[in-house]
Design a protein around this motif. Structure first.
Motif, short mmCIF file in Angstrom:
data_model
loop_
_atom_site.label_atom_id
_atom_site.label_comp_id
_atom_site.label_asym_id
_atom_site.label_seq_id
_atom_site.Cartn_x
_atom_site.Cartn_y
_atom_site.Cartn_z
N ARG A 115 13.89 11.01 -9.05
CA ARG A 115 14.02 11.74 -7.77
C ARG A 115 12.75 11.69 -6.92
O ARG A 115 12.75 12.18 -5.79
CB ARG A 115 14.35 13.20 -8.06
CG ARG A 115 15.76 13.39 -8.58
CD ARG A 115 16.26 14.72 -8.09
NE ARG A 115 17.26 15.30 -8.97
CZ ARG A 115 17.65 16.56 -8.88
NH1 ARG A 115 17.09 17.36 -7.99
NH2 ARG A 115 18.57 17.03 -9.68
N LEU A 116 11.69 11.17 -7.49
CA LEU A 116 10.45 11.07 -6.72
C LEU A 116 10.62 10.00 -5.64
O LEU A 116 11.11 8.91 -5.90
CB LEU A 116 9.30 10.70 -7.65
CG LEU A 116 7.89 10.94 -7.12
CD1 LEU A 116 7.60 12.44 -7.03
CD2 LEU A 116 6.87 10.26 -8.02
N VAL A 117 10.19 10.33 -4.42
CA VAL A 117 10.34 9.36 -3.33
C VAL A 117 8.96 8.77 -3.01
O VAL A 117 8.10 9.45 -2.45
CB VAL A 117 10.95 10.02 -2.07
CG1 VAL A 117 11.14 8.98 -0.98
CG2 VAL A 117 12.28 10.70 -2.42
N VAL A 118 8.76 7.53 -3.38
CA VAL A 118 7.50 6.84 -3.12
C VAL A 118 7.75 5.82 -2.02
O VAL A 118 8.63 4.97 -2.15
CB VAL A 118 6.98 6.14 -4.39
CG1 VAL A 118 5.66 5.44 -4.09
CG2 VAL A 118 6.82 7.14 -5.53
N PHE B 46 1.58 13.39 -10.97
CA PHE B 46 0.31 12.83 -10.53
C PHE B 46 0.54 11.58 -9.70
O PHE B 46 1.36 10.74 -10.05
CB PHE B 46 -0.57 12.47 -11.73
CG PHE B 46 -1.00 13.66 -12.53
CD1 PHE B 46 -2.09 14.42 -12.13
CD2 PHE B 46 -0.31 14.01 -13.69
CE1 PHE B 46 -2.48 15.52 -12.88
CE2 PHE B 46 -0.71 15.11 -14.45
CZ PHE B 46 -1.79 15.87 -14.04
N GLY B 47 -0.21 11.48 -8.61
CA GLY B 47 -0.21 10.26 -7.81
C GLY B 47 -1.54 9.56 -7.94
O GLY B 47 -2.42 9.99 -8.72
N ARG C 193 0.87 -1.17 0.00
CA ARG C 193 0.00 0.00 0.00
C ARG C 193 0.91 1.23 0.00
O ARG C 193 1.88 1.29 0.76
CB ARG C 193 -0.89 -0.01 1.23
CG ARG C 193 -2.02 1.00 1.20
CD ARG C 193 -3.07 0.72 2.27
NE ARG C 193 -3.87 -0.46 1.97
CZ ARG C 193 -3.95 -1.53 2.75
NH1 ARG C 193 -3.31 -1.58 3.90
NH2 ARG C 193 -4.71 -2.56 2.40
N ILE C 194 0.59 2.18 -0.86
CA ILE C 194 1.40 3.40 -0.93
C ILE C 194 1.15 4.22 0.35
O ILE C 194 0.00 4.54 0.68
CB ILE C 194 1.03 4.25 -2.16
CG1 ILE C 194 1.28 3.43 -3.44
CG2 ILE C 194 1.85 5.54 -2.20
CD1 ILE C 194 0.68 4.05 -4.69
N ARG C 195 2.23 4.53 1.07
CA ARG C 195 2.08 5.34 2.29
C ARG C 195 2.20 6.82 1.96
O ARG C 195 1.41 7.64 2.41
CB ARG C 195 3.14 4.95 3.32
CG ARG C 195 2.90 5.64 4.67
CD ARG C 195 4.14 5.68 5.54
NE ARG C 195 4.64 4.35 5.85
CZ ARG C 195 5.82 4.13 6.41
NH1 ARG C 195 6.63 5.13 6.71
NH2 ARG C 195 6.22 2.89 6.65
N SER C 196 3.22 7.16 1.14
CA SER C 196 3.41 8.58 0.84
C SER C 196 4.18 8.75 -0.46
O SER C 196 4.90 7.86 -0.90
CB SER C 196 4.18 9.25 1.98
OG SER C 196 5.48 8.69 2.04
N ILE C 197 3.99 9.90 -1.06
CA ILE C 197 4.79 10.28 -2.22
C ILE C 197 5.37 11.66 -1.93
O ILE C 197 4.63 12.63 -1.72
CB ILE C 197 3.93 10.33 -3.50
CG1 ILE C 197 3.39 8.92 -3.81
CG2 ILE C 197 4.73 10.86 -4.68
CD1 ILE C 197 2.52 8.84 -5.05
N ASP C 198 6.68 11.76 -1.87
CA ASP C 198 7.35 13.03 -1.59
C ASP C 198 7.85 13.62 -2.90
O ASP C 198 8.77 13.12 -3.53
CB ASP C 198 8.52 12.78 -0.62
CG ASP C 198 9.24 14.09 -0.25
OD1 ASP C 198 8.91 15.13 -0.87
OD2 ASP C 198 10.12 14.03 0.61
#
Lengths: 705, 152
Positions: free
Chosen positions: A116-119, A64-65, A45-50
């Protein structure tokens, strides 16, 4: 007669000069380049996208997330490759699932920002190992029955004097068309203008219309040149829907060209199969029983049945045949059709088993197959529309020099190298669809064929003009073709080896109607092509146009239809370095009438090389602990390269199938890939005495303890 | 930053992103889309061009490194309407299907002939093995290269 002539490809010149435009080559002013960020875990489950770091990259426009593209899933549609739609919620259902989409003004910027996106994903337990999960196999409802029975296998085995029972395995394999899938989406005037590297523009249109609640006429889909498909581009996949949604969201054209790594997980693959075969026979070789059970790896979120037992239902005359296909739902990306689906993996099991039976009976493998030659479909009881497999056995064996084969394994070869010969039958059920085409004759004699089929390398751009030129009596130079656009008359997908027979029949019908119209205008039958211009001038017409539509009829449903082949292979195996090397390969094929022997030959030779890949190289390993396909490029997923390819020869039986299509054709595109895998394994047995039942054959398969 | 180079015999200059590969420069800035992006990591050969006559994977060469060099792409191979003999041979031997790998194949073949490595079928197979063809027109590609070699 242009039909049957080995004419060069009409699109060869644009392809050798670099002028042919594929979707990724289109110049699209103002287009944003999109790159997906994908999940590295199989369940979670995706917790966060920074986004902070990614947004600092100059040129980034949007990130977009999940839930931010305005699409909801799943999509239940026959033209969609999978029902589950990523980017709609926080659930991770398979490795490689898109979790974010980065849009930027250049591809370079989009790629850097994506990196560089932190998922952050909270992983969940997953079940990905196919080998450990066969007991989870289930039957589901599908386009073909998943189980069949005729007679009683128990009775057949009781009557048998010899039985063979064994398990066979084929590997997970990827299409890896050289052109990674690409899409250019424009949301304009409340509709969709889409370029996408697809094998089925009308399928994409229908799926998009449903997804975005639009009437089909508000959706235009074009394919351009397609850099190979092999099934991966046969359905509509999430990246295509999401590109459209992104274009709607940012009010700009959006281009997504999948990076090579994502082509391994975003538009299907051929799933691994396990097949259990039981054969019963009398001492004279007559089959008394065939049982074929097949399992394939599938996805938890979707269904895909690799009908591995399909060929065993119709291949050999036998009173007792039972088959069953099951899927095993796992945390994996969704599999799909891949050249050649169903019989491609399935005939590996049947044809190695037949070789084992021949060996046990001390009988020539060709003779065993002829002994059990089916004169009608043994499961349905229907007659075959046309079948020249007996010719194929004879022609192929002669061309190959099968008579020189020693029946004793490991019998001969120079300098300790073992030479072996093996053969196998090939069969693929014939797929047909309705199609329309328009043929237009201009006063200057130039003629245009228009139909929504696709140029993916099969030769259709040459074959369709040949059919029109033949019907109209025109030189081929005067006939052009326009393809790959939903504004053209509707055709089915360019897959299933079905385009020539289906679309070709529609072209023929249109061209014949056009000729009749000209004769009506002239008031006389038997009009000569040189008189066409005169007739048009007389009636003050610049052009005449006719549409033709063809669809399979119910009467033809009384026939069983298959493409066939007989494949012969020679291998050499060195004693201390037992890497099997194929030295010669001959295939003889029964595919109905050949419209263009040059492009047909290239099709089946290419297919046979696919078979060599299945036999010796192609093996995508899924790490069961990570639930992840390990290979994500050509360095780790091996396909045949030029140096892997020996002398490959192909011949066609002289045949006209009056029931499969009005032009006498069945299907050429996929039959070549079938049979080679088993033939190589059978040749390796003949060379070494080692029976290999798992493809691809690896060096460790042949290392003697 | 700026780079100046010769492309298909013509002097060209461009303002480039320092991260750009030669392939990006050719495709995105010069509109020469014959070189294809098939894998972006030097595994497939679809982006093959000639740099100072040598076959080069343009996805692995930084654009800035092409400064002062002479680059030949598929678009620069024919002389006007007259196809290069290899282009004609690829047509004659049906050495292509979908066509996506074809520009790279032909440029690799040009280099193969120039290097004198087309004396046997096996030599051609070996040389041409950096250029993948999923349609698998390999035997026809070998035949096309050998035919041109034989005519020389």
């Amino acid at each position: 007669m242009t039909i049957g002539a080995p004419l060069p490809r009409q699109d060869a010149a644009v392809k050798v000069t670099g002028a042919a435009q594929y979707v990724g080559d289109l110049e699209v002013p103002g287009a944003l380049e999109g790159v997906f960020v994908v999940s590295a875990v199989a369940a979670g489950r995706i917790r966060s996208i920074d986004r902070a770091d990614a947004l600092t990259v100059p040129g980034v426009v949007s990130i977009f997330g999940p839930g931010q593209l305005g699409v909801t899933g799943p999509i239940e549609h026959w033209a969609a490759g999978q029902a589950s739609m990523p980017m709609t919620d926080a659930e991770i259902r398979y490795e490689g699932q898109p979790v974010a989409l980065v849009l930027a003004t250049t591809g370079i910027a989009a790629r850097e920002a994506a990196a560089r996106l932190v998922v952050t994903i909270d992983p969940l337990p997953h079940q990905s190992s196919f080998a450990a999960s066969l007991d989870l196999g289930i039957e589901i409802k599908d386009w073909a029955p998943t189980s069949t029975a005729v007679g009683s296998v128990a009775d057949g085995l009781a009557a048998a004097e010899v039985t063979i029972t064994a398990r066979y395995r084929t590997a997970d394999r990827h299409h890896v068309a050289l052109e990674p899938s690409a899409v250019v989406a424009r949301w304009v005037d409340g509709g969709i203008d889409l370029w996408t590297s697809t094998q089925w523009v009308f399928g994409v249109r229908a799926a998009m219309a449903q997804m975005f609640s639009l009437p089909p006429d508000k959706v235009r889909v074009r394919s351009g040149y397609v850099g190979g498909g092999f099934g991966a581009k046969g359905s509509t996949w999430p990246h295509e829907f999401l590109a459209v949604a992104a274009s709607r969201a940012v009010a700009a054209p959006v281009r997504i060209v999948l990076p090579r790594s994502q082509t391994f997980t975003l538009h299907g693959y051929q799933p691994a199969t396990v097949q259990e075969l039981t054969l019963g026979a009398r001492n004279d070789g007559t089959l008394t029983a065939i049982r074929h059970e097949s399992w394939n790896a599938a996805s938890v979120a979707d269904d895909y049945v690799e009908h591995g037992s399909l060929g065993s239902r119709t291949m050999y005359a036998c009173p007792n045949i039972e088959t069953r296909d099951r899927i095993v739902r796992l945390n994996r990306p969704q599999p799909t059709f891949m050249r050649a689906p169903h019989e491609g993996p399935g005939m590996v099991g049947l044809e190695i088993a037949m070789d084992e039976l021949a060996d046990r009976l001390d009988m020539d493998p060709v003779e065993l197959r002829i002994r059990n030659y089916a004169r009608h479909d043994p499961t349905s009881g229907k007659p075959f529309s046309s079948k020249a497999l007996d010719q194929c056995y004879r022609l192929g064996a002669e061309r190959f020099g099968w008579a020189r084969r020693s029946p004793v394994p490991a019998a001969w070869g120079p300098g300790g190298v073992r030479i072996g010969m093996g053969m196998a039958s090939a069969l693929m059920s014939t797929f047909r669809f309705g199609a329309s085409a328009r043929v237009t004759l201009e006063r200057d004699g130039s003629t245009l064929v228009e139909t929504g089929a696709h140029e993916i390398g099969t030769g259709v751009r040459t074959i369709l003009p040949q059919i029109a030129a033949d019907a109209l009596g025109l030189p081929i130079e005067r006939v052009r073709v326009s393809l790959g656009d939903t504004t053209l008359p509707e055709a089915g997908g360019t897959f299933g080896s079905a385009t020539t027979l289906s679309v070709g029949s529609a072209v023929r019908i249109a061209a014949v109607k056009l000729k009749e119209r000209l004769e009506t205008l002239a008031g006389e039958p038997g009009l000569e092509p040189r008189e066409y211009a005169e007739v048009l001038a007389l009636h003050r017409l610049e052009r005449v146009s006719e549409e033709g539509t063809w669809a399979p009829t119910r009467e033809e449903g009384a026939y069983a239809m298959n493409a066939y082949g007989a494949v012969f292979v020679e291998v050499a195996v060195a004693p201390h370095d037992p890497v099997p090397r194929v030295t010669r390969c001959v295939g003889a094929f029964s595919v109905g009438r050949i419209i263009n022997p040059r492009t047909a030959r290239s099709q089946v030779i290419g297919g046979m090389i696919w078979g060599l890949g299945q036999a010796l190289l192609e093996d995508s390993r899924l790490d069961p602990a990570l639930g992840r396909f390990v290979a994500k490029g050509f360095g780790s997923y091996q396909i045949p390269v030029n140096a892997d390819v020996p002398a490959v020869d192909a011949i066609f039986a002289d045949e006209f199938d009056p029931h499969a299509s009005p032009i006498g054709a069945r299907g050429v595109g996929e039959i070549g890939t079938i049979g080679v895998g088993a033939a190589v394994a059978n040749a390796v047995f003949n060379a070494t005495g080692v029976r290999v039942r798992d493809l691809p054959i690896r060096v460790e398969s042949l290392l003697q303890p | 930053m700026e780079v100046r180079l010769t492309v298909n015999g013509r002097e060209r200059g461009a303002e480039i992103d320092p991260r750009a590969a030669l392939l990006d420069l050719l495709r995105d800035q010069f509109g020469l889309t014959g070189a294809k992006r098939g894998c972006e990591r030097g595994e497939c050969g679809a982006c093959t061009v000639l740099v100072d006559g040598r076959p080069t994977l343009s996805c692995l060469m930084l654009a800035v490194a092409s400064g002062g060099r002479s680059v030949t792409t598929i678009e620069g191979l024919a002389e006007g309407d007259r196809l290069h003999p290899l282009q004609q041979a690829f047509i004659d031997h049906d050495a292509l299907q979908c066509g996506f790998c074809t520009p790279g194949q032909i440029l690799a073949a040009v280099a193969c002939l120039a290097a004198g490595r087309a004396n046997t079928d096996d030599e051609v197979r070996e040389w041409m093995s950096g250029n993948l063809c999923r349609c698998a027109a390999y035997p026809q590609i070998v035949a096309a290269v050998r035919a041109v070699a034989a005519a020389r």
